[in-house]
Design an enzyme around this catalytic site. Sequence first.
Site, PDB file in Angstrom:
ATOM      1  N   CYS A 176       0.793  -1.231   0.000  1.00  0.00           N
ATOM      2  CA  CYS A 176       0.000   0.000   0.000  1.00  0.00           C
ATOM      3  C   CYS A 176       0.832   1.291   0.000  1.00  0.00           C
ATOM      4  O   CYS A 176       0.498   2.229  -0.737  1.00  0.00           O
ATOM      5  CB  CYS A 176      -1.026  -0.003   1.123  1.00  0.00           C
ATOM      6  SG  CYS A 176      -0.536  -0.835   2.626  1.00  0.00           S
ATOM      7  N   ARG A 231       7.201 -11.032   5.746  1.00  0.00           N
ATOM      8  CA  ARG A 231       6.769 -10.747   7.111  1.00  0.00           C
ATOM      9  C   ARG A 231       7.486 -11.714   8.048  1.00  0.00           C
ATOM     10  O   ARG A 231       7.556 -12.916   7.782  1.00  0.00           O
ATOM     11  CB  ARG A 231       5.247 -10.867   7.250  1.00  0.00           C
ATOM     12  CG  ARG A 231       4.510  -9.826   6.410  1.00  0.00           C
ATOM     13  CD  ARG A 231       3.004  -9.916   6.518  1.00  0.00           C
ATOM     14  NE  ARG A 231       2.372  -8.989   5.580  1.00  0.00           N
ATOM     15  CZ  ARG A 231       1.058  -8.912   5.381  1.00  0.00           C
ATOM     16  NH1 ARG A 231       0.230  -9.694   6.060  1.00  0.00           N
ATOM     17  NH2 ARG A 231       0.570  -8.044   4.503  1.00  0.00           N
ATOM     18  N   GLN A 252       0.819 -11.728  -2.648  1.00  0.00           N
ATOM     19  CA  GLN A 252      -0.586 -11.394  -2.449  1.00  0.00           C
ATOM     20  C   GLN A 252      -1.110 -10.782  -3.737  1.00  0.00           C
ATOM     21  O   GLN A 252      -0.409  -9.992  -4.374  1.00  0.00           O
ATOM     22  CB  GLN A 252      -0.712 -10.385  -1.301  1.00  0.00           C
ATOM     23  CG  GLN A 252      -2.120 -10.232  -0.766  1.00  0.00           C
ATOM     24  CD  GLN A 252      -2.118  -9.600   0.621  1.00  0.00           C
ATOM     25  OE1 GLN A 252      -1.570 -10.153   1.544  1.00  0.00           O
ATOM     26  NE2 GLN A 252      -2.727  -8.449   0.736  1.00  0.00           N
ATOM     27  N   ASP A 260      -2.458  -8.327  -4.569  1.00  0.00           N
ATOM     28  CA  ASP A 260      -2.720  -7.066  -3.891  1.00  0.00           C
ATOM     29  C   ASP A 260      -3.318  -6.036  -4.847  1.00  0.00           C
ATOM     30  O   ASP A 260      -2.833  -5.860  -5.964  1.00  0.00           O
ATOM     31  CB  ASP A 260      -1.391  -6.531  -3.339  1.00  0.00           C
ATOM     32  CG  ASP A 260      -1.550  -5.922  -1.964  1.00  0.00           C
ATOM     33  OD1 ASP A 260      -2.697  -5.831  -1.502  1.00  0.00           O
ATOM     34  OD2 ASP A 260      -0.535  -5.554  -1.363  1.00  0.00           O
ATOM     35  N   HIS A 281      -5.191  -1.918  -4.865  1.00  0.00           N
ATOM     36  CA  HIS A 281      -5.616  -0.722  -4.131  1.00  0.00           C
ATOM     37  C   HIS A 281      -6.414   0.175  -5.065  1.00  0.00           C
ATOM     38  O   HIS A 281      -5.992   0.432  -6.191  1.00  0.00           O
ATOM     39  CB  HIS A 281      -4.408   0.017  -3.554  1.00  0.00           C
ATOM     40  CG  HIS A 281      -3.714  -0.767  -2.491  1.00  0.00           C
ATOM     41  ND1 HIS A 281      -2.610  -1.546  -2.747  1.00  0.00           N
ATOM     42  CD2 HIS A 281      -4.006  -0.928  -1.172  1.00  0.00           C
ATOM     43  CE1 HIS A 281      -2.236  -2.150  -1.628  1.00  0.00           C
ATOM     44  NE2 HIS A 281      -3.062  -1.790  -0.656  1.00  0.00           N
ATOM     45  N   LYS A 326     -13.844  -3.174   7.436  1.00  0.00           N
ATOM     46  CA  LYS A 326     -13.391  -4.157   6.455  1.00  0.00           C
ATOM     47  C   LYS A 326     -14.405  -5.278   6.292  1.00  0.00           C
ATOM     48  O   LYS A 326     -15.230  -5.544   7.180  1.00  0.00           O
ATOM     49  CB  LYS A 326     -12.044  -4.742   6.855  1.00  0.00           C
ATOM     50  CG  LYS A 326     -12.057  -5.501   8.174  1.00  0.00           C
ATOM     51  CD  LYS A 326     -10.702  -6.140   8.471  1.00  0.00           C
ATOM     52  CE  LYS A 326     -10.739  -6.938   9.770  1.00  0.00           C
ATOM     53  NZ  LYS A 326      -9.494  -7.705   9.984  1.00  0.00           N
ATOM     54  N   HIS A 376      -8.244  -1.192   0.144  1.00  0.00           N
ATOM     55  CA  HIS A 376      -7.332  -2.325  -0.018  1.00  0.00           C
ATOM     56  C   HIS A 376      -8.188  -3.533  -0.384  1.00  0.00           C
ATOM     57  O   HIS A 376      -9.217  -3.774   0.247  1.00  0.00           O
ATOM     58  CB  HIS A 376      -6.606  -2.655   1.289  1.00  0.00           C
ATOM     59  CG  HIS A 376      -5.891  -1.508   1.928  1.00  0.00           C
ATOM     60  ND1 HIS A 376      -4.521  -1.418   1.964  1.00  0.00           N
ATOM     61  CD2 HIS A 376      -6.355  -0.414   2.581  1.00  0.00           C
ATOM     62  CE1 HIS A 376      -4.166  -0.324   2.622  1.00  0.00           C
ATOM     63  NE2 HIS A 376      -5.267   0.308   3.000  1.00  0.00           N
TER      64      HIS A 376
END
Length: 450
Positions: free
Chosen positions: A110, A139, A157, A159, A161, A241, A305
């Site tokens: 992000c 991570r 991921q 991912d 946005h 979320k 997200h």
Amino acid sequence: MKPAAPDHRDLGTQQELFMTSIYSPGSPIFLPNGARIFNRLVEYLRKQYVHYGFQEVITPTIYKKALWAKSGHLENYADDMFTVTSTSPSRADVTEAGEVDEYGLKPMNCPGHCLIFAAQKRSYRDLPIRYADFSPLHRNEISGALSGLTRVRRFHQDDGHIFCRPNQIEGEISNTLEFIRRVYKDFRLGSYRLKLSTRPENYIGSLEDWEHAEGSLKRALDHSGEPWTLNEGDGAFYGPKIDVILKDSDGKEHQTATIQLDFQLPKRFELEYQAPAPELEAKGETTTDPELLATSGPVRPVMIHRAVLGSAERMFALLIEHYNGKWPFWLNPRQSIVLTVNDSEPVVKFARNTQKVLLGTDSADVHVSPSGLAVDLDDSARSLSLKIREAKTKGYGMIIVVGPKDIATGTVTVDATGGLQTGDKPAQKNLVMTPEELLQFMKAKVDAYE
């Protein structure tokens, strides 16, 4: 006695999908078969991105810690991050204060996407802007918790946005829920449930922003037609979320896809776009008043997200167990194998030519694109029955037999009953067709996600 539930670690070893190493704990190494599946997952999503308006970006793996301080991750996420430093003082970056600059491996995408948005002046006409990113993330999971593909340190991921106007939130959430429904249907993953988590006690932003956002999410969930539950007070501190909870083959639930609204990062990165009647625009309201529309000003975008698969590695593990190692043809790392009845020169030559046709490499023109299919060949002198038995054990989706009689007719015999059968019609065992016809038959199954 109930049979043991499928374990992706055992199946992954049996099917030669992935391995791990003591030299990089928590970082799965995908073997050729696993890489085929992983790449097909990514290729599938890339096709969906065209449909849902996402633009793919590629961002750095490491950033200076100053970025993570700006985003708030250093304050709230430092224990889960890896620090990167130079072992050569002469090559190290130095801050204005004369200190050695430290870097951090990115745990999420992000902040990088915020940098992209902030790099240009934006108008309300440009929004929504949707970025997607497959860059690897790191991570620092506790070593004792690492397990197969489900608890890892390095992962990918899907991912995404979305930067949108306040009045576009509901539409973007609805589109994302439809995206999730489409993907999970194509993967035949079965039932899932949706969970809406709302404002926690330590929330940031105004109460008005939260109420507007939560209302948009609730309306989108109602419109989706899917069952959903409310999880009061369990939202992230930066926004509400929606989580997708998937049940695996053993009945256990896993959180996979997620949709999160974020009020924090757009403020931290001072993101803005220009719009007429900015005060109303910020509230998600519109006007036809020419006097109000005559004045333009900066407005903070809303950031969403979203991840449809979640961690690709975790989804890979769920798929391995969900299919119990019997892959649908389009995902099968062993889609087909050509077997020879004997090892005579004419039979072997025709078998190899059949393999080339199916791979799309039979043309001398190097600009002709390969088919993308996985086609192996066994032209050994072993008996046909032994080769067929071995191919079935390995899980090939189609077994293609070539013998002396086939050379005269220019055809092959196909057993298409291997792997997971997902089509409307029952699979056939003794299909006779030319290699070119078989190529189109196989491509049709891939295109239909069968």
